[in-house]
Design a protein around this motif. Sequence first.
Motif, mmCIF file in Angstrom:
data_model
loop_
_atom_site.group_PDB
_atom_site.id
_atom_site.type_symbol
_atom_site.label_atom_id
_atom_site.label_comp_id
_atom_site.label_asym_id
_atom_site.label_seq_id
_atom_site.Cartn_x
_atom_site.Cartn_y
_atom_site.Cartn_z
ATOM 1 N N LEU A 298 0.903 -1.158 -0.036
ATOM 2 C CA LEU A 298 -0.030 -0.172 -0.173
ATOM 3 C C LEU A 298 1.037 1.227 0.213
ATOM 4 O O LEU A 298 0.487 2.123 -0.755
ATOM 5 C CB LEU A 298 -1.047 0.010 1.232
ATOM 6 N N SER A 299 2.156 1.471 0.921
ATOM 7 C CA SER A 299 2.694 2.551 0.944
ATOM 8 C C SER A 299 3.394 2.695 -0.638
ATOM 9 O O SER A 299 3.570 3.774 -0.901
ATOM 10 C CB SER A 299 3.672 2.524 1.926
ATOM 11 N N THR A 300 3.937 1.547 -1.215
ATOM 12 C CA THR A 300 4.413 1.601 -2.453
ATOM 13 C C THR A 300 3.318 2.437 -3.440
ATOM 14 O O THR A 300 3.507 3.400 -4.318
ATOM 15 C CB THR A 300 4.928 0.295 -2.820
ATOM 16 N N ALA A 301 2.153 1.689 -3.491
ATOM 17 C CA ALA A 301 1.177 2.297 -4.356
ATOM 18 C C ALA A 301 1.067 3.783 -4.166
ATOM 19 O O ALA A 301 0.725 4.475 -5.147
ATOM 20 C CB ALA A 301 -0.109 1.382 -4.003
ATOM 21 N N LEU A 302 0.743 4.084 -2.808
ATOM 22 C CA LEU A 302 0.523 5.708 -2.682
ATOM 23 C C LEU A 302 1.690 6.147 -3.223
ATOM 24 O O LEU A 302 1.350 7.517 -3.627
ATOM 25 C CB LEU A 302 0.529 5.796 -1.085
ATOM 26 N N LEU A 303 2.987 6.022 -3.118
ATOM 27 C CA LEU A 303 4.189 6.614 -3.587
ATOM 28 C C LEU A 303 3.959 6.876 -4.902
ATOM 29 O O LEU A 303 4.162 8.032 -5.432
ATOM 30 C CB LEU A 303 5.360 5.997 -3.259
ATOM 31 N N TYR B 134 8.882 8.284 8.177
ATOM 32 C CA TYR B 134 8.973 6.851 7.532
ATOM 33 C C TYR B 134 8.039 6.707 6.654
ATOM 34 O O TYR B 134 7.847 6.243 5.514
ATOM 35 C CB TYR B 134 9.109 5.837 8.657
ATOM 36 N N PRO B 135 6.309 7.135 7.226
ATOM 37 C CA PRO B 135 5.412 6.597 6.160
ATOM 38 C C PRO B 135 5.251 7.407 5.022
ATOM 39 O O PRO B 135 4.342 7.196 4.198
ATOM 40 C CB PRO B 135 4.129 6.291 7.029
ATOM 41 N N VAL B 136 5.805 8.665 5.012
ATOM 42 C CA VAL B 136 5.165 9.697 4.051
ATOM 43 C C VAL B 136 5.787 9.217 2.469
ATOM 44 O O VAL B 136 6.987 8.983 2.644
ATOM 45 C CB VAL B 136 6.063 10.906 4.589
ATOM 46 N N PRO B 137 5.086 9.300 1.630
ATOM 47 C CA PRO B 137 5.468 9.045 0.342
ATOM 48 C C PRO B 137 6.729 10.073 -0.158
ATOM 49 O O PRO B 137 6.152 11.285 -0.211
ATOM 50 C CB PRO B 137 4.358 9.352 -0.537
ATOM 51 N N LYS B 138 7.915 9.506 -0.290
ATOM 52 C CA LYS B 138 8.943 10.420 -0.073
ATOM 53 C C LYS B 138 9.127 11.480 -1.457
ATOM 54 O O LYS B 138 9.847 12.484 -1.191
ATOM 55 C CB LYS B 138 10.234 9.700 -0.036
ATOM 56 N N PHE C 196 16.655 0.877 -2.461
ATOM 57 C CA PHE C 196 16.894 0.871 -3.952
ATOM 58 C C PHE C 196 15.720 0.826 -4.760
ATOM 59 O O PHE C 196 15.435 1.894 -5.625
ATOM 60 C CB PHE C 196 17.900 -0.237 -4.428
ATOM 61 N N GLY C 197 14.644 0.023 -4.351
ATOM 62 C CA GLY C 197 13.361 0.062 -4.980
ATOM 63 C C GLY C 197 12.940 1.354 -4.940
ATOM 64 O O GLY C 197 12.344 1.940 -5.913
ATOM 65 N N VAL C 198 12.752 2.221 -3.704
ATOM 66 C CA VAL C 198 12.349 3.398 -3.680
ATOM 67 C C VAL C 198 12.863 4.262 -4.712
ATOM 68 O O VAL C 198 12.483 5.419 -5.227
ATOM 69 C CB VAL C 198 11.939 3.927 -2.278
ATOM 70 N N SER C 199 14.363 4.499 -4.370
ATOM 71 C CA SER C 199 15.042 5.561 -5.169
ATOM 72 C C SER C 199 15.171 5.109 -6.680
ATOM 73 O O SER C 199 15.133 6.141 -7.591
ATOM 74 C CB SER C 199 16.481 5.478 -4.741
ATOM 75 N N PHE C 200 14.591 3.882 -7.070
ATOM 76 C CA PHE C 200 14.525 3.597 -8.352
ATOM 77 C C PHE C 200 13.362 4.263 -9.035
ATOM 78 O O PHE C 200 13.121 4.700 -10.216
ATOM 79 C CB PHE C 200 14.412 2.046 -8.568
ATOM 80 N N ILE C 201 12.201 4.291 -8.249
ATOM 81 C CA ILE C 201 11.023 5.054 -8.407
ATOM 82 C C ILE C 201 11.080 6.490 -8.503
ATOM 83 O O ILE C 201 10.814 7.157 -9.599
ATOM 84 C CB ILE C 201 9.741 4.701 -7.773
#
Lengths: 263, 256
Positions: A187-192, B105-109, B189-194
């Motif tokens: 869910l947090s990835t989807a939101l991002l 932490y939970p904030v969409p970066k 890495f997954g997040v930095s890749f997005i």
Amino acid sequence: MTTRLNRLRQAVSVLVVLATWHLLTAVTGVISTAALPAPAGISRRTVELLGESSFRAHISATAWRTLLASLIAVPAGVGVGFAMGLNERVKAVVAPVLYALYPMPSIALLPLLLLVIDSKSWTIIFLGAVGGFFVLVWNAMTAVEEINSVYFDVARDNGVESRYALFRELLLPGALSGLFTGIRLCLSTALLIIISVEFITADQGLGYFVWRAWGLYELSDMYGAVIVIGALGVVITYGIGQLQRRLLPWQTDTDDREFTSRR
Amino acid sequence: MWGRVASYRRTRISLKPIAALVVCWELVAYVGLINVSFYPPPSVIGQTAVETLVDGEMLGHLRASLTRVLVSLVVGGGAGVGLGLLMGWSKRLRTVLFPYVAVLYPVPKVVVLPIMFSVFGLTELSRILTMCLAVFLLVAMNTVDAVNEIDEVYFEVAVDNGAGTVGLFREVIVPGALPQIFSGLSLGFGVSFILIVVVEFIAADSGLGYVIWSSWRLFTIPKMYVALFLINLIGIVFIYGIEEIGNYLTPWQQHT
């Protein structure tokens, strides 16, 4: 007793930062409020924004997209993950495809998707769902694989015959803890991803609102919307944590353990 | 706090289905079943790839993206591991910093990007800091968890056998936390890749994301596919690279 003292320490730590911020911006003006609004100004503006129906429409657009993306990603991720975890043959066929697709950031395919899907909103939802699916599927698979195989034998010896019974009595409770981690990340990835795509191409939603506010240099609006987005993230992350605690009472209360025990 | 995070498992990537896909694509384009202006055949994409790589244009963009990802992983990840270990070790530090980590932490970066822009201007620093922060928070949180999940007994044994602070870190905390630190790094890495794609789509004039978005708008579609291919390549190298390093450093972990 110690918890209360810790709470106090935490409160002081937050208050010091907020007070310094307030002093630097609103009181002394070392940092101009045009570049960094004061905390009081931001919170006032956030409350104002929440009162405007047009802003609430942006919130509901993003929330709906996240909800729909999760409704696609969670069943798909759990289903495919369980199937791979249970059946070596399924895993042998499906896993290589997923491994090959995994290193492609789904968001990079946005231009192609805009070509294929007519509706922008569904493009956003689809990308969010794909991103969430990939995070969840490995967690679901591992959660099943890590169930002790003795349980399967015990279940069979005690007359668990149907697949449904196996699922209800063994798979679901056994995998639930790992699944919750996966669903939270999903869910947090989807939101991002949804917020990100709204930055790039949308005419509604909180991401769109933030990026437009930045473009117009209306920083109070920008910070207000950022706070609301952060709140969405907090609700997702800690909401799922609460749910986990309700549904899995046999697990140790991790929150207390992690942050108050030892030293 | 969150429980162990699982990620992809290693398997060998088979090239056969990919080769089959390329042949089919080429054939379908040759016969005219798909619109070649949107889906150019692999031969055209390959030609564009060679041209843009030789004249150095694509190479420059590749380097720009690669630098951003690498810096965010090394700086953000390094700081995350460091602070995570310290927070796992010292209860006081954990107490004081917890509210910040827990809220951030939970904030969409991605929302950090315009904030960085408003503070540091439209600079490379803002872009890299945004990505660093995202990696940092994920890695820090996972590292704190990892240290907390080490069995208390190991600490007692180490202390009873005369381990000081340094010994405790070297013999208990770091090796105990290492497997999950690598899960955190691959999540980071997954997040930095997005993020790199988003940042380069909307707010950069270099990098593979920029090439994808601008080729799309300028309708130089083959270039877009070259950039997509290269970004996929970065993904493969980093995802499996992080995993291989993790396996190498934690040989006692069983890998299936």
